[in-house]
Design a protein around this motif. Sequence first.
Motif, PDB file in Angstrom:
ATOM      1  N   ARG A  77       5.137 -41.123 -38.268  1.00 18.69           N
ATOM      2  CA  ARG A  77       5.259 -39.691 -38.194  1.00 18.69           C
ATOM      3  C   ARG A  77       6.407 -39.241 -39.076  1.00 18.69           C
ATOM      4  O   ARG A  77       7.312 -40.009 -39.377  1.00 18.69           O
ATOM      5  N   GLU A  78       6.384 -37.971 -39.464  1.00 14.68           N
ATOM      6  CA  GLU A  78       7.434 -37.332 -40.228  1.00 14.68           C
ATOM      7  C   GLU A  78       7.709 -38.036 -41.549  1.00 14.68           C
ATOM      8  O   GLU A  78       8.822 -38.003 -42.051  1.00 14.68           O
ATOM      9  N   GLY A  79       6.732 -38.691 -42.108  1.00 13.75           N
ATOM     10  CA  GLY A  79       6.886 -39.290 -43.423  1.00 13.75           C
ATOM     11  C   GLY A  79       7.722 -40.556 -43.465  1.00 13.75           C
ATOM     12  O   GLY A  79       8.012 -41.052 -44.544  1.00 13.75           O
ATOM     13  N   ARG A  80       8.126 -41.108 -42.335  1.00 14.47           N
ATOM     14  CA  ARG A  80       8.881 -42.358 -42.326  1.00 14.47           C
ATOM     15  C   ARG A  80       7.916 -43.535 -42.238  1.00 14.47           C
ATOM     16  O   ARG A  80       6.846 -43.424 -41.660  1.00 14.47           O
ATOM     17  N   ILE A  81       8.335 -44.664 -42.773  1.00 17.77           N
ATOM     18  CA  ILE A  81       7.436 -45.809 -42.752  1.00 17.77           C
ATOM     19  C   ILE A  81       7.575 -46.536 -41.426  1.00 17.77           C
ATOM     20  O   ILE A  81       8.650 -46.587 -40.825  1.00 17.77           O
ATOM     21  N   SER A  82       6.474 -47.104 -40.970  1.00 16.74           N
ATOM     22  CA  SER A  82       6.464 -47.856 -39.721  1.00 16.74           C
ATOM     23  C   SER A  82       6.826 -49.312 -39.997  1.00 16.74           C
ATOM     24  O   SER A  82       6.995 -49.737 -41.148  1.00 16.74           O
ATOM     25  N   ALA A  83       6.926 -50.103 -38.923  1.00 12.43           N
ATOM     26  CA  ALA A  83       7.266 -51.515 -39.076  1.00 12.43           C
ATOM     27  C   ALA A  83       6.195 -52.262 -39.866  1.00 12.43           C
ATOM     28  O   ALA A  83       6.497 -53.120 -40.701  1.00 12.43           O
ATOM     29  N   GLY A  84       4.911 -51.945 -39.590  1.00 18.14           N
ATOM     30  CA  GLY A  84       3.838 -52.609 -40.325  1.00 18.14           C
ATOM     31  C   GLY A  84       3.865 -52.280 -41.803  1.00 18.14           C
ATOM     32  O   GLY A  84       3.693 -53.153 -42.659  1.00 18.14           O
ATOM     33  N   GLU A  85       4.093 -51.009 -42.127  1.00 13.10           N
ATOM     34  CA  GLU A  85       4.181 -50.611 -43.527  1.00 13.10           C
ATOM     35  C   GLU A  85       5.417 -51.212 -44.190  1.00 13.10           C
ATOM     36  O   GLU A  85       5.406 -51.528 -45.380  1.00 13.10           O
ATOM     37  N   ARG A  86       6.468 -51.388 -43.414  1.00 12.83           N
ATOM     38  CA  ARG A  86       7.691 -52.006 -43.943  1.00 12.83           C
ATOM     39  C   ARG A  86       7.415 -53.454 -44.379  1.00 12.83           C
ATOM     40  O   ARG A  86       7.842 -53.884 -45.458  1.00 12.83           O
ATOM     41  N   LEU A  87       6.695 -54.190 -43.541  1.00  9.76           N
ATOM     42  CA  LEU A  87       6.352 -55.572 -43.896  1.00  9.76           C
ATOM     43  C   LEU A  87       5.399 -55.622 -45.075  1.00  9.76           C
ATOM     44  O   LEU A  87       5.498 -56.478 -45.958  1.00  9.76           O
ATOM     45  N   LEU A  88       4.456 -54.698 -45.092  1.00 11.76           N
ATOM     46  CA  LEU A  88       3.494 -54.638 -46.188  1.00 11.76           C
ATOM     47  C   LEU A  88       4.196 -54.370 -47.508  1.00 11.76           C
ATOM     48  O   LEU A  88       3.952 -55.035 -48.523  1.00 11.76           O
ATOM     49  N   LEU A  89       5.102 -53.388 -47.506  1.00 10.28           N
ATOM     50  CA  LEU A  89       5.844 -53.064 -48.720  1.00 10.28           C
ATOM     51  C   LEU A  89       6.801 -54.196 -49.108  1.00 10.28           C
ATOM     52  O   LEU A  89       7.069 -54.406 -50.289  1.00 10.28           O
ATOM     53  N   ALA A  90       7.309 -54.933 -48.123  1.00 12.60           N
ATOM     54  CA  ALA A  90       8.216 -56.047 -48.418  1.00 12.60           C
ATOM     55  C   ALA A  90       7.516 -57.114 -49.251  1.00 12.60           C
ATOM     56  O   ALA A  90       8.050 -57.593 -50.256  1.00 12.60           O
ATOM     57  N   VAL A  91       6.300 -57.466 -48.841  1.00 14.02           N
ATOM     58  CA  VAL A  91       5.546 -58.478 -49.597  1.00 14.02           C
ATOM     59  C   VAL A  91       5.184 -57.936 -50.977  1.00 14.02           C
ATOM     60  O   VAL A  91       5.345 -58.625 -51.990  1.00 14.02           O
ATOM     61  N   GLY A  92       4.692 -56.701 -51.017  1.00 12.25           N
ATOM     62  CA  GLY A  92       4.314 -56.122 -52.305  1.00 12.25           C
ATOM     63  C   GLY A  92       5.490 -55.995 -53.254  1.00 12.25           C
ATOM     64  O   GLY A  92       5.368 -56.265 -54.457  1.00 12.25           O
ATOM     65  N   SER A  93       6.648 -55.597 -52.731  1.00 13.84           N
ATOM     66  CA  SER A  93       7.838 -55.470 -53.574  1.00 13.84           C
ATOM     67  C   SER A  93       8.311 -56.825 -54.078  1.00 13.84           C
ATOM     68  O   SER A  93       8.736 -56.957 -55.230  1.00 13.84           O
TER      69      SER A  93
END
Length: 325
Positions: A77-93
């Motif tokens: 919500r409110e445009g912040r990333i969730s824990a799942g998206e955080r892990l997803l972006l971590a691998v992609g980054s």
Amino acid sequence: MATDADANIETETLPIDLLLVGLLGFWHLGVAQGYFEQSPAGIFLGLGAVLVAPGYALVALLFPRGSSESGGLFDNREGRISAGERLLLAVGSSVCIVPLLGLGLVLGSLGATTGSYQFAISVTTVLLTFAATIRRARVPSDVRFSPLRWMTTVRSQTFSTPSGGVPTIRILLVFGLLLSGTGIGYAAISTERGEQFTEFALVTESADGEPIASEYPSQIPLGSSRTVQVSIGNHEGQELNYTVVVIAQRIENGSVLATARIDRFRNRVGAGDTLKRPHELSPTLVGDHIRVSYLLYRNEPPVEANPRPENAYRRTHIWVNVTSG
């Protein structure tokens, strides 16, 4: 007056995730410097240090806030990333950062070896983790991302609300990034034989004191000695013990007529270091064109055979005339 609730909030906002990522970065740095030996468990830690740690630290730096009142893995919500998206972006980054570091080593002519590649990844992870910790600490504790708070929320909601499920497309995306990054990660942490070597040479000093690979002693009276310098450059990716055996051989028509051992010494050389050691050469065989061979072994020479040029890891030699007086 501090309450139990206040203490609980402070505990939940501890950067446990960044602490673990930082420790993983320091462990990887130790591997790059040869302080830790390769092991099966180290392979899995290395994959995490390459495929997750640098990207996670970058994402933590960019997004210090947690998702708003969300317990789901991918809810947000409110445009912040969730824990799942955080892990997803971590691998992609990480998949993006690791090749860029290798490209930077090549373009910067810094030597794109396994050791330097590991060093660059670990230093980047540690620096990003340090910066992320500082930025997260500046965020108010009630909106700061906390893995402990997220795990507590998920556990409490598991038994109170039905799960809506995770979209299949996001699961496939996670596995796709993991598969695409595994090859890069393994290449970064593995020690390929083609990238490992040891430099071994004999040098002398020129008139101005510079080391040169020429002007070796050509004549030595029996019982006398001449000084040469043994150079060992360790590019094996880890600290190693080296043994040097010096032998003299009388050779005629391509056949070895006599062999005498002159000396033997052992040194430990750090990863990426070059050892230069003076050696007093004193042959014990008299004759013209005596071949003096310097044989290099990793650890110890083979027990079942005498040291000779054929079984040495590296070897070099010079020819000298040894006179009787």
